[in-house]
Structure formats: structure tokens, C-alpha cells
Motif scaffolding. Sequence first.
Motif, PDB file in Angstrom:
ATOM      1  N   ARG A  55       5.257   2.829  21.357  1.00 16.54           N
ATOM      2  CA  ARG A  55       6.583   3.442  21.231  1.00 16.54           C
ATOM      3  C   ARG A  55       6.527   4.689  20.362  1.00 16.54           C
ATOM      4  NH1 ARG A  55       9.041   1.146  25.495  1.00 16.54           N
ATOM      5  NH2 ARG A  55       8.272  -0.992  25.623  1.00 16.54           N
ATOM      6  N   ALA A  56       5.387   5.338  20.360  1.00 15.74           N
ATOM      7  CA  ALA A  56       5.220   6.546  19.553  1.00 15.74           C
ATOM      8  C   ALA A  56       6.260   7.589  19.954  1.00 15.74           C
ATOM      9  CB  ALA A  56       3.818   7.107  19.743  1.00 15.74           C
ATOM     10  N   ASP A  57       6.716   8.338  18.991  1.00 16.48           N
ATOM     11  CA  ASP A  57       7.717   9.386  19.152  1.00 16.48           C
ATOM     12  C   ASP A  57       9.121   8.837  19.369  1.00 16.48           C
ATOM     13  OD1 ASP A  57       8.236  12.143  18.965  1.00 16.48           O
ATOM     14  OD2 ASP A  57       8.473  12.288  21.131  1.00 16.48           O
ATOM     15  N   HIS A  58       9.322   7.538  19.169  1.00 17.66           N
ATOM     16  CA  HIS A  58      10.663   6.953  19.204  1.00 17.66           C
ATOM     17  C   HIS A  58      11.007   6.437  17.812  1.00 17.66           C
ATOM     18  CE1 HIS A  58      11.629   6.842  23.519  1.00 17.66           C
ATOM     19  NE2 HIS A  58      10.347   6.624  23.717  1.00 17.66           N
ATOM     20  N   PRO A  59      12.191   6.761  17.309  1.00 18.91           N
ATOM     21  CA  PRO A  59      12.623   6.084  16.080  1.00 18.91           C
ATOM     22  C   PRO A  59      12.812   4.608  16.415  1.00 18.91           C
ATOM     23  CG  PRO A  59      14.422   7.348  17.033  1.00 18.91           C
ATOM     24  CD  PRO A  59      13.195   7.691  17.820  1.00 18.91           C
ATOM     25  N   ARG A  60      12.494   3.734  15.467  1.00 25.09           N
ATOM     26  CA  ARG A  60      12.529   2.305  15.757  1.00 25.09           C
ATOM     27  C   ARG A  60      13.187   1.512  14.635  1.00 25.09           C
ATOM     28  NH1 ARG A  60       6.310   2.982  17.094  1.00 25.09           N
ATOM     29  NH2 ARG A  60       6.868   4.863  15.957  1.00 25.09           N
ATOM     30  N   GLN A  91      20.604  10.453  20.568  1.00 25.15           N
ATOM     31  CA  GLN A  91      20.055   9.604  19.513  1.00 25.15           C
ATOM     32  C   GLN A  91      19.956   8.154  19.975  1.00 25.15           C
ATOM     33  OE1 GLN A  91      22.513  10.138  16.033  1.00 25.15           O
ATOM     34  NE2 GLN A  91      21.490  12.032  15.425  1.00 25.15           N
ATOM     35  N   ARG A  92      20.992   7.694  20.647  1.00 23.32           N
ATOM     36  CA  ARG A  92      21.023   6.305  21.110  1.00 23.32           C
ATOM     37  C   ARG A  92      19.896   6.024  22.102  1.00 23.32           C
ATOM     38  NH1 ARG A  92      25.732   6.472  22.799  1.00 23.32           N
ATOM     39  NH2 ARG A  92      25.405   6.729  25.035  1.00 23.32           N
ATOM     40  N   GLU A  93      19.680   6.943  23.035  1.00 25.10           N
ATOM     41  CA  GLU A  93      18.659   6.733  24.056  1.00 25.10           C
ATOM     42  C   GLU A  93      17.246   6.797  23.484  1.00 25.10           C
ATOM     43  OE1 GLU A  93      19.407   9.472  27.219  1.00 25.10           O
ATOM     44  OE2 GLU A  93      21.124   8.331  27.986  1.00 25.10           O
ATOM     45  N   LEU A 189      21.818   5.850  10.459  1.00 31.38           N
ATOM     46  CA  LEU A 189      20.852   6.170  11.516  1.00 31.38           C
ATOM     47  C   LEU A 189      21.082   7.572  12.053  1.00 31.38           C
ATOM     48  CD1 LEU A 189      20.714   2.794  13.483  1.00 31.38           C
ATOM     49  CD2 LEU A 189      18.980   3.748  11.955  1.00 31.38           C
ATOM     50  N   SER A 190      22.336   7.940  12.238  1.00 29.72           N
ATOM     51  CA  SER A 190      22.636   9.284  12.736  1.00 29.72           C
ATOM     52  C   SER A 190      22.153  10.345  11.748  1.00 29.72           C
ATOM     53  CB  SER A 190      24.150   9.413  12.967  1.00 29.72           C
ATOM     54  OG  SER A 190      24.448  10.671  13.538  1.00 29.72           O
ATOM     55  N   ARG A 191      22.372  10.099  10.474  1.00 29.71           N
ATOM     56  CA  ARG A 191      21.916  11.028   9.442  1.00 29.71           C
ATOM     57  C   ARG A 191      20.399  11.082   9.395  1.00 29.71           C
ATOM     58  NH1 ARG A 191      22.768   9.783   3.046  1.00 29.71           N
ATOM     59  NH2 ARG A 191      21.310  11.334   2.241  1.00 29.71           N
ATOM     60  N   MET A 192      19.752   9.929   9.481  1.00 29.45           N
ATOM     61  CA  MET A 192      18.279   9.893   9.480  1.00 29.45           C
ATOM     62  C   MET A 192      17.706  10.660  10.655  1.00 29.45           C
ATOM     63  SD  MET A 192      15.740   6.564   9.821  1.00 29.45           S
ATOM     64  CE  MET A 192      15.690   6.575  11.631  1.00 29.45           C
ATOM     65  N   LEU A 193      18.278  10.453  11.832  1.00 39.09           N
ATOM     66  CA  LEU A 193      17.755  11.101  13.033  1.00 39.09           C
ATOM     67  C   LEU A 193      18.046  12.597  13.042  1.00 39.09           C
ATOM     68  CD1 LEU A 193      18.765   8.352  15.609  1.00 39.09           C
ATOM     69  CD2 LEU A 193      16.476   8.849  14.750  1.00 39.09           C
ATOM     70  N   ALA A 194      19.191  12.973  12.496  1.00 37.91           N
ATOM     71  CA  ALA A 194      19.552  14.400  12.463  1.00 37.91           C
ATOM     72  C   ALA A 194      18.653  15.168  11.501  1.00 37.91           C
ATOM     73  CB  ALA A 194      21.008  14.543  12.052  1.00 37.91           C
ATOM     74  N   SER A 195      18.165  14.493  10.458  1.00 36.51           N
ATOM     75  CA  SER A 195      17.337  15.176   9.463  1.00 36.51           C
ATOM     76  C   SER A 195      15.855  15.150   9.811  1.00 36.51           C
ATOM     77  CB  SER A 195      17.533  14.517   8.090  1.00 36.51           C
ATOM     78  OG  SER A 195      17.061  13.171   8.102  1.00 36.51           O
TER      79      SER A 195
END
Length: 197
Positions: A55-60, A91-93, A189-195
Amino acid sequence: MPCRYLIALSLAASLLAACSSGEPEWNGHDIAGIMPDLTYELTNETGETVTEAARADHPRLMFFGYTYCPDICPITLARIQAALKQLPEAQREAMRVLFVSVDPERDDPARLREYTSGFGDQVIGLTGNQKQLKALHKRFRVTYGYGEPDEDGFYLVSHSSAVFAFDRQGQARLLFNQDVTADQMAADLSRMLASAP
């Protein structure tokens, strides 16, 4: 180290970081630089041996449990599902949820596949032998154990209720305990992914 001490240590580090950087506090616990990167070798829902590279390159998100769990597991997975629904579509996908069963005796790939299907396509069931599971738990400083079987052979399993969040590089970023709501988890999660780079 018991989970409560890990959470206390993470909270202290999070508060210190927030005070020194001027950044808003996280709803979960900031574990960046405290916990190791995501690494595992486990069996997936189709019976294949997989590692974190699958699952590399996916946040988990990673959560430990078992399919016969009467309360914590279904409640936590439903909370995760509710949080993910609040994220922007991209982000969700991108997000993947790793549900790691600590009950390999009962949770074979078919059982895991049936169970996780009730919580959305992003939830992936994993398990392993005792050596693999113990190595993963030691890495993330949590524990699990088995209760005595009843007359029907049913037993409960004690396990961590923490949800670990990793960025696209597999770096540990956040820890959510049971007090964090779906709304709060979604915001973090949204903040983590946006940064993330």
C-alpha cells in the motif's frame, strides 16, 4: 510499554510541540518522531503474504482487533468509516484502513474478507502467525492476550483500541484513542493529508 503510558507520552509531546510551534493542537496525539515507520509482513484477505510496500504511497490507518469482537472493533471501524466520509473525495479515496486481526485461529482470510466488507472498500483485513503479530505489537508498543474459552469454545481477546495514522511515506503521525470523535478524526486526517508533501 502499556498503551496508557504511550498515550500519556504522546500527549505530552504533542502539547510541547504545539506550544513551541504556534500550531493548533491535534485532536489525536502527535506521535511523529516518537513511533517508528509502518513495517509489517502479514497475510491479506486473499491469503497472500504482503508487506507495507503493498500500500505504498497511500496514507494508512492501522487498528488491531478481531472479527468476533463484541464492541470495540465494530464501534471503532464505524467511527473510522464516518470520519472518512467527511474527507474531501481525493483524500478519502487515497486512504487505506488496515484492520489487523490478533485472532488468526478464527480469522482466516475468508472470514476477514466477509467482515471488512461491511465497513467499506478501503478497509483491508490482515493477520499473521504469532511471531509476526508479536513483532508488530512490540514495534508499536501495544499488547494483546486471549481469555479462557467457555463451554462452547468461545473466547475474548484483549487488544489495543488505539488507531494509528501514517502518512504516504509510512511515517507514524497520529494516534487516536476512543475519546476522539469521528468529526475530530476527520479534521486531523484532513490536516495531516493537506500538509503532506
